[in-house]
Design a protein around this motif. Structure first.
Motif: not given
Length: 192
Positions: A107-112, A157-160, A162-163
Motif C-alpha cells: 500500500g505504500r509502494v506508490q508513495d515511494l 528519501e523514497c523509502f521515507l 513509504a514510511g
C-alpha cells in the motif's frame, strides 16, 4: 539466503530467472571497480559503492533502476544494461546484488514511486561528497537537506515516503552500506 557484506559470497542467480519476481522498491546494490566506486568503498569502509531502487514495468517488458549518478543526477536506467552494456558496451565492472526490504508494504509502494519519479532529473549532489569527506575526517557536521541527491540519499528519501526511515550513520550521512545494513534488507541474489 545468507546476508554478508561480501557480494561474491552471495549466491549468483541468472537475471532471467528472477526478473519477473522483482517488485517496485526492491534494491540494487553494486560493488564497482571504477575509480569513484573504489573511493566510495574506501570512505565508507564497505564493499558497496552504489544503490538504486528497482522499478519493474513488466507490462512493457522493462525493469528499470531509479538511481542518482554523478553525470546525470536522478534517472531511470535499464537493469539489463548493467548486465550487458553499462559502459562502452561492456557489463558493469563489479558485482551487482538484488535485495528486498521486508517492511515495504504494498500500500505504500506508490508513495515511494511517485516521489522518486517526481525527482527525476534532479542533480547529483557533488558538493555533498566533499561534505561527507569532511565529516569523515573531522567527525562532525550533518547533511543539510536539499533536493540534490547522492545515490543512497534518493533511496533514503523514497523509502521515507513509504514510511520507512533508514537511519543515517553516526557520521551524518547515509551510504549504500547503511541501507544494506538495515536489518530488514535481505539479498535476493547476485546477478553479476
Amino acid at each position: 539466503m545468507n546476508k554478508t557484506e561480501n557480494p561474491t559470497q552471495i549466491d549468483k542467480i541468472e537475471y532471467s530467472q528472477i526478473r519477473t519476481e522483482l517488485k517496485i522498491g526492491d534494491l540494487l546494490f553494486t560493488s564497482g571497480n571504477y575509480p569513484i566506486s573504489r573511493a566510495i568503498k574506501l570512505a565508507t569502509k564497505s564493499n558497496w559503492s552504489h544503490v538504486g531502487i528497482v522499478v519493474p514495468f513488466l507490462d512493457i517488458d522493462r525493469v528499470l533502476i531509479l538511481e542518482s549518478v554523478e553525470d546525470s543526477g536522478v534517472r531511470l536506467f535499464p537493469l539489463s544494461r548493467y548486465i550487458t552494456q553499462y559502459k562502452y558496451n561492456e557489463p558493469y565492472d563489479g558485482a551487482a546484488v538484488l535485495a528486498r526490504h521486508s517492511q515495504l508494504q504494498d500500500g505504500r509502494v506508490q508513495d515511494l514511486l511517485k516521489f522518486g519519479l517526481d525527482e527525476l532529473t534532479r542533480p547529483y549532489d557533488k558538493s555533498e561528497i566533499g561534505r561527507i569527506i569532511a565529516r569523515i575526517a573531522l567527525g562532525e557536521g550533518r547533511k543539510k537537506r536539499n533536493r540534490d541527491y547522492i545515490c543512497s540519499e534518493i533511496v533514503h528519501e523514497c523509502f521515507l515516503r513509504a514510511g520507512i526511515n533508514i537511519k543515517y550513520n553516526r557520521r551524518g550521512f547515509v551510504s549504500p552500506h547503511d541501507i544494506w545494513s538495515d536489518k530488514n534488507v535481505a539479498p535476493l541474489g547476485r546477478i553479476l
